[in-house]
Design a protein around this motif. Sequence first.
Motif, PDB file in Angstrom:
ATOM      1  N   VAL A   1      22.597  -8.134 -35.231  1.00 27.33           N
ATOM      2  CA  VAL A   1      22.785  -7.473 -34.365  1.00 27.33           C
ATOM      3  C   VAL A   1      21.781  -6.700 -33.685  1.00 27.33           C
ATOM      4  CG1 VAL A   1      25.483  -7.063 -34.682  1.00 27.33           C
ATOM      5  CG2 VAL A   1      23.687  -5.300 -35.719  1.00 27.33           C
ATOM      6  N   GLN A   2      21.552  -6.607 -32.507  1.00 25.25           N
ATOM      7  CA  GLN A   2      20.443  -5.964 -31.871  1.00 25.25           C
ATOM      8  C   GLN A   2      20.860  -4.709 -30.892  1.00 25.25           C
ATOM      9  OE1 GLN A   2      18.632  -9.147 -29.516  1.00 25.25           O
ATOM     10  NE2 GLN A   2      18.620 -10.427 -31.262  1.00 25.25           N
ATOM     11  N   LYS A   3      19.673  -4.027 -30.309  1.00 27.33           N
ATOM     12  CA  LYS A   3      19.926  -2.824 -29.442  1.00 27.33           C
ATOM     13  C   LYS A   3      20.764  -3.146 -28.482  1.00 27.33           C
ATOM     14  CE  LYS A   3      17.708   0.615 -27.118  1.00 27.33           C
ATOM     15  NZ  LYS A   3      16.310   1.089 -26.833  1.00 27.33           N
ATOM     16  N   GLY A   4      21.887  -2.587 -28.346  1.00 23.76           N
ATOM     17  CA  GLY A   4      22.874  -2.663 -27.155  1.00 23.76           C
ATOM     18  C   GLY A   4      24.081  -3.354 -27.551  1.00 23.76           C
ATOM     19  N   ASP A   5      24.013  -4.062 -28.769  1.00 19.36           N
ATOM     20  CA  ASP A   5      25.242  -4.816 -28.934  1.00 19.36           C
ATOM     21  C   ASP A   5      26.234  -4.070 -29.213  1.00 19.36           C
ATOM     22  OD1 ASP A   5      23.790  -7.298 -28.812  1.00 19.36           O
ATOM     23  OD2 ASP A   5      23.337  -7.683 -30.931  1.00 19.36           O
ATOM     24  N   ILE A   6      27.504  -4.729 -29.037  1.00 23.09           N
ATOM     25  CA  ILE A   6      28.876  -3.985 -29.895  1.00 23.09           C
ATOM     26  C   ILE A   6      29.411  -4.804 -30.855  1.00 23.09           C
ATOM     27  CG2 ILE A   6      31.151  -3.457 -28.820  1.00 23.09           C
ATOM     28  CD1 ILE A   6      30.067  -3.310 -26.081  1.00 23.09           C
ATOM     29  N   LEU A   7      29.414  -4.081 -31.906  1.00 21.47           N
ATOM     30  CA  LEU A   7      30.083  -4.712 -32.984  1.00 21.47           C
ATOM     31  C   LEU A   7      31.646  -4.495 -33.005  1.00 21.47           C
ATOM     32  CD1 LEU A   7      29.940  -6.230 -35.768  1.00 21.47           C
ATOM     33  CD2 LEU A   7      29.473  -3.869 -36.626  1.00 21.47           C
ATOM     34  N   LEU A   8      32.549  -5.477 -32.936  1.00 22.93           N
ATOM     35  CA  LEU A   8      33.798  -5.218 -32.995  1.00 22.93           C
ATOM     36  C   LEU A   8      34.513  -5.849 -34.208  1.00 22.93           C
ATOM     37  CD1 LEU A   8      36.679  -4.946 -31.343  1.00 22.93           C
ATOM     38  CD2 LEU A   8      36.407  -7.287 -30.703  1.00 22.93           C
TER      39      LEU A   8
ATOM     40  N   CYS B   1      21.207   1.684 -31.700  1.00 20.53           N
ATOM     41  CA  CYS B   1      21.563   1.972 -30.361  1.00 20.53           C
ATOM     42  C   CYS B   1      22.875   0.812 -30.306  1.00 20.53           C
ATOM     43  CB  CYS B   1      20.928   1.834 -29.176  1.00 20.53           C
ATOM     44  SG  CYS B   1      19.665   3.074 -28.997  1.00 20.53           S
ATOM     45  N   ILE B   2      23.485   0.612 -31.322  1.00 25.86           N
ATOM     46  CA  ILE B   2      24.700  -0.429 -31.653  1.00 25.86           C
ATOM     47  C   ILE B   2      25.801   0.175 -31.555  1.00 25.86           C
ATOM     48  CG2 ILE B   2      25.671  -2.480 -32.951  1.00 25.86           C
ATOM     49  CD1 ILE B   2      22.551  -2.723 -34.149  1.00 25.86           C
ATOM     50  N   ARG B   3      26.844  -0.064 -30.810  1.00 19.35           N
ATOM     51  CA  ARG B   3      28.226   0.360 -30.841  1.00 19.35           C
ATOM     52  C   ARG B   3      29.113  -0.303 -31.675  1.00 19.35           C
ATOM     53  NH1 ARG B   3      29.667   1.123 -24.649  1.00 19.35           N
ATOM     54  NH2 ARG B   3      29.190  -0.999 -24.626  1.00 19.35           N
ATOM     55  N   VAL B   4      29.946   0.604 -32.254  1.00 19.65           N
ATOM     56  CA  VAL B   4      30.994  -0.066 -33.188  1.00 19.65           C
ATOM     57  C   VAL B   4      32.327   0.155 -32.524  1.00 19.65           C
ATOM     58  CG1 VAL B   4      32.029   0.015 -35.500  1.00 19.65           C
ATOM     59  CG2 VAL B   4      29.717   0.374 -35.019  1.00 19.65           C
ATOM     60  N   HIS B   5      33.089  -0.990 -32.210  1.00 14.72           N
ATOM     61  CA  HIS B   5      34.565  -0.736 -31.664  1.00 14.72           C
ATOM     62  C   HIS B   5      35.191  -1.276 -32.931  1.00 14.72           C
ATOM     63  CE1 HIS B   5      33.449  -1.079 -27.209  1.00 14.72           C
ATOM     64  NE2 HIS B   5      32.541  -0.360 -27.702  1.00 14.72           N
ATOM     65  N   VAL B   6      36.491  -0.556 -33.021  1.00 14.32           N
ATOM     66  CA  VAL B   6      37.438  -1.009 -34.028  1.00 14.32           C
ATOM     67  C   VAL B   6      38.748  -1.377 -33.342  1.00 14.32           C
ATOM     68  CG1 VAL B   6      38.672  -0.143 -36.060  1.00 14.32           C
ATOM     69  CG2 VAL B   6      36.360   0.611 -35.485  1.00 14.32           C
ATOM     70  N   ALA B   7      39.236  -2.392 -33.499  1.00 19.46           N
ATOM     71  CA  ALA B   7      40.710  -2.926 -33.039  1.00 19.46           C
ATOM     72  C   ALA B   7      41.614  -2.870 -34.043  1.00 19.46           C
ATOM     73  CB  ALA B   7      40.627  -4.213 -32.265  1.00 19.46           C
ATOM     74  N   THR B   8      42.760  -1.960 -34.048  1.00 19.92           N
ATOM     75  CA  THR B   8      43.724  -2.057 -35.331  1.00 19.92           C
ATOM     76  C   THR B   8      45.205  -1.907 -34.427  1.00 19.92           C
ATOM     77  OG1 THR B   8      43.428   0.299 -35.619  1.00 19.92           O
ATOM     78  CG2 THR B   8      41.964  -1.261 -37.014  1.00 19.92           C
ATOM     79  N   ASN B   9      45.926  -2.749 -35.107  1.00 16.77           N
ATOM     80  CA  ASN B   9      47.583  -2.406 -34.855  1.00 16.77           C
ATOM     81  C   ASN B   9      47.750  -2.129 -33.400  1.00 16.77           C
ATOM     82  OD1 ASN B   9      48.103  -3.404 -37.379  1.00 16.77           O
ATOM     83  ND2 ASN B   9      48.051  -1.206 -38.084  1.00 16.77           N
ATOM     84  N   HIS B  10      47.189  -2.855 -32.418  1.00 12.35           N
ATOM     85  CA  HIS B  10      47.400  -2.535 -30.802  1.00 12.35           C
ATOM     86  C   HIS B  10      46.576  -1.285 -30.364  1.00 12.35           C
ATOM     87  CE1 HIS B  10      50.312  -5.682 -31.400  1.00 12.35           C
ATOM     88  NE2 HIS B  10      51.041  -4.957 -32.393  1.00 12.35           N
ATOM     89  N   THR B  11      45.492  -0.954 -31.108  1.00  9.65           N
ATOM     90  CA  THR B  11      44.941   0.204 -30.550  1.00  9.65           C
ATOM     91  C   THR B  11      43.373  -0.221 -30.603  1.00  9.65           C
ATOM     92  OG1 THR B  11      44.264   1.180 -32.796  1.00  9.65           O
ATOM     93  CG2 THR B  11      46.262   2.134 -31.572  1.00  9.65           C
ATOM     94  N   TYR B  12      42.684   0.294 -29.959  1.00  7.66           N
ATOM     95  CA  TYR B  12      41.250   0.094 -29.765  1.00  7.66           C
ATOM     96  C   TYR B  12      40.480   1.197 -29.710  1.00  7.66           C
ATOM     97  CZ  TYR B  12      37.249  -2.622 -27.780  1.00  7.66           C
ATOM     98  OH  TYR B  12      36.023  -3.078 -27.689  1.00  7.66           O
ATOM     99  N   GLN B  13      39.312   1.512 -30.586  1.00  8.96           N
ATOM    100  CA  GLN B  13      38.602   2.583 -30.823  1.00  8.96           C
ATOM    101  C   GLN B  13      37.265   2.453 -30.540  1.00  8.96           C
ATOM    102  OE1 GLN B  13      39.669   4.211 -34.663  1.00  8.96           O
ATOM    103  NE2 GLN B  13      41.832   4.777 -34.136  1.00  8.96           N
ATOM    104  N   THR B  14      36.559   3.162 -29.825  1.00  9.02           N
ATOM    105  CA  THR B  14      35.346   3.135 -29.460  1.00  9.02           C
ATOM    106  C   THR B  14      34.485   4.233 -30.276  1.00  9.02           C
ATOM    107  OG1 THR B  14      35.597   2.026 -27.344  1.00  9.02           O
ATOM    108  CG2 THR B  14      33.404   2.689 -27.927  1.00  9.02           C
TER     109      THR B  14
END
Length: 56
Positions: free
Chosen positions: A8-15, A40-53
Amino acid sequence: MIELQNIVQKGDILLVTKLDIIPRNAVKDIEIVKELFSRCIRVHVATNHTYQTFDR
């Protein structure tokens, strides 16, 4: 996770489908997410029909 941290690099989003998939304990979760934020890597979590940033 070490390999992923090298890819992962700067500006990437980890899902991920569950935050605890990355490591297996909460302290390590926080350390990894903080390290990703510091790069500067964002983390997104998708669980049981929800999506958190998680941004800084």
